[in-house]
Each structure stands twice: as structure tokens, then as C-alpha cells.
Design a protein around this motif. Structure first.
Motif, PDB file in Angstrom:
ATOM      1  N   GLN A 391       0.817  -1.213   0.000  1.00 39.47           N
ATOM      2  CA  GLN A 391       0.000   0.000   0.000  1.00 39.47           C
ATOM      3  C   GLN A 391       0.854   1.268   0.000  1.00 39.47           C
ATOM      4  O   GLN A 391       0.415   2.308  -0.488  1.00 39.47           O
ATOM      5  N   ALA A 392       2.060   1.179   0.561  1.00 40.06           N
ATOM      6  CA  ALA A 392       2.929   2.350   0.621  1.00 40.06           C
ATOM      7  C   ALA A 392       3.286   2.855  -0.770  1.00 40.06           C
ATOM      8  O   ALA A 392       3.513   4.057  -0.968  1.00 40.06           O
ATOM      9  N   VAL A 393       3.326   1.973  -1.741  1.00 36.33           N
ATOM     10  CA  VAL A 393       3.656   2.363  -3.117  1.00 36.33           C
ATOM     11  C   VAL A 393       2.643   3.382  -3.631  1.00 36.33           C
ATOM     12  O   VAL A 393       3.010   4.346  -4.321  1.00 36.33           O
ATOM     13  N   GLY A 394       1.388   3.189  -3.283  1.00 35.20           N
ATOM     14  CA  GLY A 394       0.351   4.113  -3.732  1.00 35.20           C
ATOM     15  C   GLY A 394       0.170   5.322  -2.839  1.00 35.20           C
ATOM     16  O   GLY A 394      -0.615   6.210  -3.155  1.00 35.20           O
ATOM     17  N   GLY A 395       0.835   5.344  -1.681  1.00 34.81           N
ATOM     18  CA  GLY A 395       0.762   6.516  -0.821  1.00 34.81           C
ATOM     19  C   GLY A 395       0.053   6.313   0.500  1.00 34.81           C
ATOM     20  O   GLY A 395      -0.085   7.259   1.277  1.00 34.81           O
ATOM     21  N   LEU A 396      -0.404   5.095   0.807  1.00 37.16           N
ATOM     22  CA  LEU A 396      -1.083   4.855   2.077  1.00 37.16           C
ATOM     23  C   LEU A 396      -0.054   4.625   3.175  1.00 37.16           C
ATOM     24  O   LEU A 396       0.874   3.822   3.015  1.00 37.16           O
ATOM     25  N   ARG A 397      -0.228   5.309   4.298  1.00 33.22           N
ATOM     26  CA  ARG A 397       0.672   5.177   5.445  1.00 33.22           C
ATOM     27  C   ARG A 397       0.048   4.256   6.491  1.00 33.22           C
ATOM     28  O   ARG A 397      -1.163   4.048   6.513  1.00 33.22           O
ATOM     29  N   PHE A 398       0.901   3.770   7.398  1.00 35.62           N
ATOM     30  CA  PHE A 398       0.424   2.803   8.390  1.00 35.62           C
ATOM     31  C   PHE A 398       0.918   3.190   9.785  1.00 35.62           C
ATOM     32  O   PHE A 398       2.084   3.572   9.961  1.00 35.62           O
ATOM     33  N   GLU A 811      -7.636  18.420  -4.994  1.00 37.91           N
ATOM     34  CA  GLU A 811      -7.683  17.237  -4.138  1.00 37.91           C
ATOM     35  C   GLU A 811      -7.397  15.958  -4.916  1.00 37.91           C
ATOM     36  O   GLU A 811      -7.450  15.925  -6.145  1.00 37.91           O
ATOM     37  N   ALA A 812      -7.081  14.889  -4.149  1.00 35.46           N
ATOM     38  CA  ALA A 812      -6.858  13.566  -4.725  1.00 35.46           C
ATOM     39  C   ALA A 812      -7.147  12.540  -3.639  1.00 35.46           C
ATOM     40  O   ALA A 812      -7.562  12.883  -2.524  1.00 35.46           O
ATOM     41  N   LEU A 813      -6.921  11.245  -3.938  1.00 40.34           N
ATOM     42  CA  LEU A 813      -7.268  10.183  -2.999  1.00 40.34           C
ATOM     43  C   LEU A 813      -6.281  10.059  -1.844  1.00 40.34           C
ATOM     44  O   LEU A 813      -6.555   9.355  -0.880  1.00 40.34           O
ATOM     45  N   ASN A 814      -5.134  10.701  -1.914  1.00 37.02           N
ATOM     46  CA  ASN A 814      -4.245  10.803  -0.769  1.00 37.02           C
ATOM     47  C   ASN A 814      -3.282  11.954  -1.014  1.00 37.02           C
ATOM     48  O   ASN A 814      -3.249  12.529  -2.111  1.00 37.02           O
ATOM     49  N   THR A 815      -2.491  12.299   0.001  1.00 34.21           N
ATOM     50  CA  THR A 815      -1.621  13.472  -0.140  1.00 34.21           C
ATOM     51  C   THR A 815      -0.433  13.218  -1.050  1.00 34.21           C
ATOM     52  O   THR A 815       0.131  14.171  -1.603  1.00 34.21           O
ATOM     53  N   LYS A 816      -0.020  11.976  -1.213  1.00 35.59           N
ATOM     54  CA  LYS A 816       1.046  11.707  -2.179  1.00 35.59           C
ATOM     55  C   LYS A 816       0.618  12.167  -3.563  1.00 35.59           C
ATOM     56  O   LYS A 816       1.424  12.737  -4.324  1.00 35.59           O
ATOM     57  N   LEU A 817      -0.652  11.954  -3.899  1.00 29.90           N
ATOM     58  CA  LEU A 817      -1.181  12.363  -5.195  1.00 29.90           C
ATOM     59  C   LEU A 817      -1.550  13.840  -5.212  1.00 29.90           C
ATOM     60  O   LEU A 817      -1.268  14.548  -6.186  1.00 29.90           O
ATOM     61  N   SER A 818      -2.187  14.335  -4.140  1.00 32.83           N
ATOM     62  CA  SER A 818      -2.642  15.727  -4.140  1.00 32.83           C
ATOM     63  C   SER A 818      -1.472  16.701  -4.175  1.00 32.83           C
ATOM     64  O   SER A 818      -1.576  17.787  -4.757  1.00 32.83           O
ATOM     65  N   ARG A 819      -0.337  16.322  -3.573  1.00 34.60           N
ATOM     66  CA  ARG A 819       0.835  17.210  -3.577  1.00 34.60           C
ATOM     67  C   ARG A 819       1.441  17.368  -4.969  1.00 34.60           C
ATOM     68  O   ARG A 819       2.291  18.235  -5.181  1.00 34.60           O
TER      69      ARG A 819
END
Length: 943
Positions: A391-398, A811-819
Motif C-alpha cells: 500500500q505504501a507504493v500508492g501513498g497509504l501510510r500505516f 484534491e486527490a485520494l491521498n496526499t502523495k497524489l494531491s501534492r
């Protein structure tokens, strides 16, 4: 076995025997809101022992008709109770005043151990801050201080125009002692001790202040029904305990003896009691406050403001500014207690993504552990590391959870965490052999302590637990190594620390509620002693099942510190604080990134290293409202990264409640949906209506993250609040002083949620100013009055304040994308047709980018040129004030568009991009601007 329920009466009887009885009888007087109760806990408990004879035997006045206080100190204050002058010493340089005080001989002893001679010292720190302290003669201020470092300036004599005047009562030897602090500019009382009640004893200290107004805020962490305090003799306990928020004045997880008062002219001041013992604070209708504490010193700091935000800045300068959160930690987060395996987590992430709901962080509660043991994975979570990496590849943190209690009896696997802790000497121990229960569990199976001198309790793990002493360097080193080893297994991005009051289940009872039924009953039973059973037991202990301080926690006779210098009695409220710094440092050492730590138990300065959530709330509408109150308070306390469990922790949420809560939660600084074991899933994709409303609200949040991140930059560097009450921006507005159903992000964005069931017409308050509907840009027709807005279930009311520019990003589905998306902005014009704003930007995760100058800081402005009352030109300007060579992504982005609210007429032309204009709403939309984000530019509108 000793009966705990009889303990309080036993202590009172002993005190009655050893203390000389002095009868000072007087007629009961009218209650003018200034009664200082002699035995407040007996009043609250309706104790039949509190009769006229008992009250008067202690030199107090009894009023059988009293509605709030029946037994109280004589109302002429320090003239008949407290201390008198012995001598005065003034510093030659004017930096302090010191008085020697003598206890009045006709003063009765309420709880015993009173000090006959006391020193009183006032220390000056320039024109806007001072400190006053009472301590035992022959001791020192430092002997009473909590082991928490403060950022104190060098004492400086105040000037002739300082914000305050200190007046100490006539210092003739033998004269009664009291003092008053006034604001020089208005002669307004800041605090006045003439109410009386001053007591300095070994285990009981008391002082009362008259206050300048009833607009009192802060004092935590405990439950309040309103942000502005109820001043009608409400007692608020301060003692860290595993106590979920509920009804009434309950102590919760942290200790924050700080308050702010808004004075009648709009000036504000703050007062901080630097004390880590259990404290009770009682409001007085006079208005006033009474403090009671069971140790340490009466050591107060006063901050003169005068603006509300000035007070918070002055306070956080002393206790320490807040940490700068990682950018991704401002995204939406999902958690629950009750995942059965990695597959459950995967399903949550997938349905959230499929519903188009942004998500940046996924959590795992204690379910992920092997039998709830820290730094382990259970059999159904062995594939969790691969999921996290994927999931980290797509930008999800844990973020996983860690509890401080360590299992000392783990038998199903080798558990090096405990072995290493023993080798490091990491655990809290018993104060001495006399107080330590027997170690032979064969002979004493009920309350034996079988691990050397280590104090054992019981929490979630399936064995007796020990509690790390984070005051020890060796413990901190051990903890950080365990964190690093665990990160090598499970590459987490942040850490959530819980149960760190510290919590221990059902202490002093036969057995914990979750103790294995197949084992002989056992529990931590604290021996009877002066520390676990002080003569004044405090409200938190009085309300507990056992009437003891150790209820729900460990014994007060634990030994802590690098050199065993602390009793747990004195540093109990610091346990969560002591764990937070090494956890933050361990996180950054393990990840190499900034990350974020969330902690349950806090103390002043915890915000330097962590954020906080408001604990185990309940899925009910009242808790929806309470979450705003708690968030406002923790911004006063210097912990702005704050939020509540969205949709509620206990019991099942309803669809409508969760929909409204997701809309509000989208505007918590820390936005996490979390609920309890045994309840239905409530992540927002569960219900189509909640998913839709969440998607809308969270997309707005993500669009506004550059503005929110900039607010945290100001909090980190200057100490300002992130979420703030309306009165902080409108301090002279009396109506604003009582508003706690609405709040602001910084100075510019007003959030007005619906907080009641089955309501679509929201009654709200709009301060006198220029306001625009965020959604349409249309100016509100009225302000400075109550308003009503139609608010369907899928909407939260948002308004932008005129005079401000809000930087935004698509906006986007997470901040990795929105930034990676281009910027836009909202330009809200004030009555002068001007606006300004700013943007802080770094890579969002590198440690200490501000101190190392690895960031950009940008100022925006809009002004109009007026000729003969007619606007002929408007200029939208961007100035890069800090521009570093570090690559943080900003160099690839553009300012793509801008919405100008309140533009009275359509431009004829602009020098960049194109525009359209809505004459009805008076909104200009500038787009295709393509302006760079790392160099200065102007967009000129010609009218």
C-alpha cells in the motif's frame, strides 16, 4: 483484609485525633458565590458526617440551608485563616519580591501537616509575564517542581508601563497576607487572593482567586458541557486516568492546569499552575477559582496577553511549541479495535478507495499483536508487513498501536522485549521492601509480586505486566531499540501510544475484569500508606470504586527516576509525557522521517512531540458537540494536532450521526474514524449516504490542506492555535465568548456543523465582519447576529472571512497524489477590497526542515487602486519570502486558478489566463493562470 471502602473515614478520624481542635464559630452569611468549602468531597458525597458540630470543630462556618456549600471558611478571608507577614525582601535589581510568611495561630488545620513558615516569591519576566510561588521555608522552588523543562526567559524587572501591577497586602509584621494582580491599562483585577483559604501543607495545598469575569476557559483534561466554564461551584478533577469521557465533571487522560480568562474589555490573560500532582479546581460564582492539590508547590505563571492568541503564544513559549506534523498526517485516517486479520484491513482500504473517499493512514489496534504483547504480530497478521509495503507504493501510510505495559509472563513465544527490559532495569519498582507485597505466590496468591522488586499489574496482555520507567535513560534506549527492531519487521510511518496514564485494570479489587477465569484470582493490591491514601483524597479518587488514587492505575509508591528520585505519587501525571519524547525520537530514528505520534495521556509540553485524540467517546450527539469543546481546549494547551474518534468509539453509530460526524471530523486537525471491539463497522464507505457526504467534506479538506499545513507552521514557530474559538478573533464580542458549536481554522475559515439529530435548519452565529459562503462565494447579507442556514444532511456550513486568501491544491485520494496537483486559491475581499494570505511548503516529511531552511514561505495579497471612488485596477500578488535550493516538488507546480469573492464589478481584462464573472454572486473565476510557485508574480485585473 483491609477494607478500602473504610479508608477515607479512617484517615479523617486519625486527623481529628492528632490536630488540635480550634472552634471559630460565626453566623452563616449569605452565599455571594465566594464560599470556600472546608470539606468539598464530603459535600459532593452528601456525607452525613459533615454536620454542624464537625464543621465548627474545624473552625468553619456551617449553613444547613446552603444549596452548594454548607461548611465553609470564614468569609473575611485571610484575616482569620491562612498566613500573615513576617518579613519582606526586595531584589536590588527589581527582578523579584520575596516575603516570609507565618501561619496564623488561629487557623485550623483541615487535613494536617500544615507548614508553620512559608516563603512567597514573585518573579518578574519583563512586562507581560510573571510568576508567583509558595513553598516551605527551608526548602526551595526547585524542590517542588515537576521534572519537566520549561523555556524560561531571564528574570527582568518590569518597566513603568508593564501590563501588570502587583499589590501585596500591608506587609507590617503580623498583618494578614494576600495579594492582587491588576492590568495596568484598565486597573482590572487579574487575580485577587482576598477570598482567603491559603493553605500550605505536606499533602494539601489550597489557594483561591477572585477573577475579573465569568468567561473562563481551559482546565483539563476533564469533561465540560461548554467551552466557557459553568461558574456555579463546579469541581474539576485533574488526574490522569483510564477514564472514558462521560457525563459530569470527570477527570480524563491528561493533566493541564492552565486557564484563560476573557476580561470585559476584550483583553485576555492566562494562568498556569506548574504542578504534576493530583489537583481539584472549583469554580466560584463570585467569579473565582479554588485550587486544591496534594503535593508539590503552588507555583503559578501569569501571561498578560492581551489578545487571546497572544496568551497562547506566551504560554507555549514557556512550555514549548508544538511539533510540526508530517503533511500526510493531515490526511484522513481509519482505524478500529476489532480487526480479525490483515484481510479485514484490506477490505476497509479497498472499499474506501472504491467509494472515492480520500485516505492517507490505516491503523491497527492491539488486535494485530500476539496476545496483545507489544512489538509482536498475531497469527492472522503475519502478512501485515507485506500489505503495508504494497500500500505504501500508492501513498497509504500505516500506524500501529503500542501500550506501555509489558507482558512479563509470555510463554507461547520467546519474548525478547521483556527480557531486554529486565536487563536494562527499565521497569518501575516498589519504593521499599516494607511496602512491596510478598513475592511468594504460593503462600500469597491474591496480591503477590513475583518479579524481584518490579511493580506488576494487569492490562490487556495475558499475563502480569510491568510498566517501563521512561524517566530512566536506560529505559529510553531500550524502548527505541525495540521500536527499531519492530520497524525492521513492520515498516510503520507513525506510532499511536495508548493506555499511558498508566492504565492498570481494577487495581485493589479481587481481580481484573479480564483476568483468566481458569487462574486463581490475583491483582495489584496497593498497601495502605500516606501516598496511596492521602488525607485529602481528591475528587478523582473519591469517585473511584475503591476511593483510592491507585484506582485504574498503579500504586503511588512506585519508585521512578534515573536515581530513584521520584515517587509515582509525584509524577503520575507525567507518565504519558515521559513516554512521548522517546517514542517520537524512536519513530524518527527508525523511519528517518518526521512522522507523527499520537498519545492518550498528556501534560504541558507534550505537544512538542505528539498529538492527542480525545479518548474513548461514545456514538451519541452529545459527544459530537463535546469534540469541539475538547479540540478548542487542547489548542489552548499547546496540542493543536487534536481530534475525536469520528462517529464515536463505544456503541454502534447511527447512519445519520456518522454522516454528520464525518462532516465535522473532516475539519478536525487530526481526522480519524475509530470504533470499538464488538461494534459494527463504521468506516465511511459502509453507508452510501455517509460515503457521499464524507467524499464531499474530505475533498474540501484535502483542497484546503495547504492552508491547514501553514497554520501548523505558525503554531510550530509562533505558538498560535490552529483550531480556535470565535472570541479569539472577536475578543470584544460578548456573544462570541460563549460560542462552542462553531469554530475557526486559523483566522479565516468558519466551520458551523449541525450537532443535533433530525435537523436541517441550523441556528448559528456570524460575528460582525465580511463573510462569504465557501461553496458559492456569495457574501452573507447580515452579520453580528444569529442566523439560520438550511443545512441538508450532506452539507457542513463553511464561510470564508473577508480580508484573507486561502491557498488550496486540487484534491486527490491521498496526499502523495494531491501534492502533485497544481494550486488554486480563494481570495475573499474585505470592506477595503483587500485580502492577504500565506503558504508554507516543504517536502512534508523531512525532519527539521524549518531549522535547516529547507522550505518555501510565500505571501499573497490582493489590493485595488481607487480613483475618485472607483476601482480601476486590482493586483493579485505573490512574493516568495523564503526560497531554498532544496527540492520539495514546488518547482514543478503552478498557481492554476483563483476565485475572488466580493469583486464588485467584472474586470475588462487580465494580464494572465482567462476569467469569467458572476454578477449575482460577485465572484470572479481566474483560470489557466499557469503562474510559477517558486518566483514572484502579479496578475493584474483592469476594470
Amino acid at each position: 483484609m483491609f477494607q478500602i471502602s473504610k479508608l477515607r473515614n479512617a484517615v479523617v478520624l486519625i486527623a481529628a485525633v492528632i490536630i488540635p481542635i480550634i472552634i471559630v464559630y460565626a453566623e452563616a452569611e449569605q452565599d455571594n458565590g465566594n464560599r470556600i468549602a472546608c470539606f468539598p468531597l464530603m459535600e459532593i458525597d452528601n456525607d452525613q458526617t459533615l454536620d454542624s458540630a464537625f464543621c465548627q470543630s474545624k473552625g468553619c462556618i456551617y449553613d444547613d440551608a446552603g444549596e452548594n456549600v454548607k461548611c465553609y471558611l470564614p468569609l473575611d478571608g485571610s484575616k482569620s485563616y491562612g498566613y500573615q507577614h513576617n518579613s519582606t525582601v526586595n531584589a536590588g535589581d527589581g527582578t523579584y519580591i520575596e516575603h516570609q510568611l507565618q501561619r496564623r495561630q488561629d487557623t485550623p488545620s483541615l487535613y494536617g501537616g500544615d507548614y508553620e513558615k512559608v516563603k512567597f516569591k514573585v518573579t518578574f519576566y519583563g512586562d507581560k509575564m510573571l510568576r508567583f510561588t509558595f513553598y516551605q521555608d527551608g526548602s526551595s522552588i526547585e524542590n517542588n517542581q515537576p521534572p519537566v523543562g520549561l523555556n524560561l526567559p531571564i528574570p527582568t524587572a518590569p518597566s513603568d508601563t508593564s501590563d501588570y501591577i502587583v499589590k501585596i497586602s500591608d506587609s507590617i509584621e503580623g498583618g494578614p497576607f494576600d495579594f492582587v494582580i491588576r492590568r495596568r491599562s484598565t486597573d482590572q483585577i487579574i487575580l485577587d487572593t482576598k477570598l482567603g483559604g491559603l493553605t500550605i501543607a505536606k499533602q494539601f495545598l489550597m489557594i483561591s482567586f477572585a477573577l475579573p469575569s465569568e468567561h473562563l476557559y481551559g482546565i483539563g483534561e476533564n469533561t465540560h458541557d461548554s467551552f466557557a466554564h459553568n461558574m456555579n461551584y463546579k469541581m474539576h478533577p485533574i488526574f490522569a486516568r483510564d477514564q472514558p469521557p462521560g457525563d459530569g465533571e470527570m477527570n480524563l487522560y491528561g493533566s493541564h492546569p492552565f486557564y484563560m480568562v476573557s476580561e470585559d474589555d476584550g483583553s485576555s490573560h492566562g494562568v498556569f499552575l506548574f504542578n504534576s500532582h493530583a489537583i481539584d479546581v472549583t469554580t466560584l460564582p463570585y467569579p473565582g477559582l479554588t485550587y486544591r492539590t496534594i503535593g508539590g508547590g503552588l507555583d503559578f505563571f501569569v501571561f498578560l496577553g492581551p489578545k487571546p492568541e497572544d496568551v497562547v503564544k506566551q504560554y507555549t513559549e514557556v512550555i514549548g511549541r508544538t511539533m510540526m506534523p508530517a503533511y500526510w498526517s493531515l490526511g484522513f485516517q481509519i482505524s478500529r479495535y476489532g480487526y480479525t486479520g490483515t484481510n479485514d484491513i484490506r477490505e476497509v482500504v479497498e472499499r474506501t478507495h472504491n467509494a472515492g473517499i480520500p485516505q492517507d493512514v490505516q491503523y491497527a489496534d492491539i488486535d494485530h499483536m500476539d496476545n496483545q504483547a507489544d512489538f509482536t504480530l498475531g497469527p492472522t497478521f503475519l502478512d501485515l508487513p507485506e500489505f503495508v509495503k504494497e500500500q505504501a507504493v500508492g501513498g497509504l501510510r500505516f500506524i500501529p498501536i503500542l501500550d506501555p505495559a509489558i507482558n512479563t509472563e509470555k510463554t507461547n513465544i520467546d519474548y525478547p522485549t521483556h527480557t531486554n527490559a529486565m536487563l536494562a532495569g527499565a521497569y518501575i519498582t516498589w519504593f521499599n521492601d516494607t511496602l512491596q507485597p510478598n513475592s511468594d505466590c504460593s503462600a500469597f496468591p491474591d496480591d503477590c509480586q513475583p518479579l524481584d522488586n518490579v511493580m506488576l499489574g494487569y492490562v490487556w496482555p495475558d499475563g502480569r505486566t510491568a510498566f517501563p520507567d521512561f524517566f530512566k535513560n536506560e529505559t529510553q534506549v531500550w524502548w527505541k531499540k525495540e521500536m527499531k527492531t519492530f520497524h525492521d519487521l513492520l515498516p510503520y510511518d507513525g506510532i499511536w501510544i495508548d493506555m499511558n496514564e498508566p492504565a492498570a485494570f481494577d487495581t485493589n479489587k479481587e481481580k481484573p475484569f479480564n483476568y483468566p477465569p481458569d487462574k486463581h484470582p490475583w491483582n495489584l493490591i496497593c498497601p495502605v500508606n500516606e501516598w496511596d491514601d492521602p488525607p485529602y483524597i481528591t475528587l478523582s479518587a473519591s469517585r473511584s470504586d475503591t476511593n483510592r488514587l491507585s484506582d485504574k492505575t498503579i500504586c503511588m509508591v512506585g519508585r521512578q527516576g534515573q536515581n530513584d528520585e521520584h515517587l509515582h505519587y509525584a509524577v503520575h501525571n507525567l507518565y504519558g509525557w515521559s513516554q512521548t519524547k522517546p517514542t517520537y525520537e524512536g519513530l524518527q530514528a527508525a523511519t528517518g522521517k518526521r512522522g507523527v505520534v499520537i498519545t492518550r495521556s498528556t501534560f504541558p509540553s507534550s505537544g512538542k512531540h505528539a498529538g492527542h485524540w480525545l479518548g474513548d467517546n461514545t456514538s451519541r450527539w452529545k459527544d459530537l458537540h463535546s469534540s469541539i469543546i475538547g479540540s478548542l481546549e487542547f489548542n489552548l494547551f499547546g496540542i493543536p494536532y487534536i481530534g475525536a474518534d469520528i462517529c464515536g468509539f463505544f456503541v454502534n453509530s447511527t447512519e445519520q450521526l456518522c454522516e454528520r460526524w464525518m462532516e465535522l471530523g473532516a475539519f478536525y486537525p487530526f481526522a480519524r474514524n475509530h470504533n470499538s471491539l464488538g461494534t459494527d463497522p463504521q468506516d465511511p464507505a459502509i453507508w452510501p449516504s455517509v460515503a457521499s457526504a464524507s467524499r464531499t467534506a474530505l475533498n474540501i479538506r484535502y483542497r484546503l490542506l495547504p492552508y491547514l499545513y501553514t497554520l501548523f507552521y505558525h503554531s510550530h514557530t509562533y505558538g498560535s492555535t490552529v483550531v480556535r474559538p470565535l472570541y479569539h478573533e472577536y475578543p470584544t464580542d460578548v456573544r462570541a465568548k460563549s460560542i462552542d458549536g462553531q469554530f475557526l481554522w486559523g483566522p479565516a475559515l468558519l466551520i458551523s456543523p449541525v450537532l443535533t439529530e433530525n435537523t436541517t435548519q441550523l441556528g448559528a452565529y456570524l460575528p460582525a465582519d465580511t463573510w462569504y459562503d465557501y461553496y458559492t462565494g456569495k457574501k452573507e447579507e447580515t452579520s453580528g447576529t444569529d442566523v439560520t442556514w438550511n443545512t441538508p444532511l450532506d452539507k457542513i456550513n463553511l464561510h470564508v472571512r473577508g480580508g484573507y486568501i486561502l491557498p488550496q491544491q486540487l484534491e486527490a485520494l491521498n496526499t502523495k497524489l494531491s501534492r502533485q496537483n497544481n494550486f488554486t486559491m480563494v481570495v475573499a475581499l474585505n470592506s477595503d477590497k483587500a485580502a492577504a494570505g500565506d503558504l508554507f511548503w516543504d517536502d512534508g516529511e523531512t525532519i527539521d526542515t524549518i531549522s535547516t531552511k529547507q522550505y518555501h514561505y510565500i505571501r499573497f495579497s490582493y489590493t485595488e487602486t481607487i480613483v475618485n471612488g472607483v476601482a480601476i485596477e486590482g493586483v493579485l500578488n505573490m512574493q516568495v519570502q523564503v526560497n531554498t535550493s532544496s527540492s520539495n516538488g514546488l518547482e514543478y507546480l503552478k498557481m492554476d486558478s483563483a476565485l475572488i469573492y466580493g469583486l464588485e464589478k467584472s474586470p475588462k481584462s487580465i494580464n494572465a489566463g482567462i476569467f469569467d464573472y458572476n454578477a449575482d454572486t460577485k465572484v470572479a473565476n481566474l483560470f489557466n493562470l499557469a503562474r510559477p510557485m517558486t518566483s514572484n508574480w502579479e496578475v493584474v485585473l483592469t476594470f
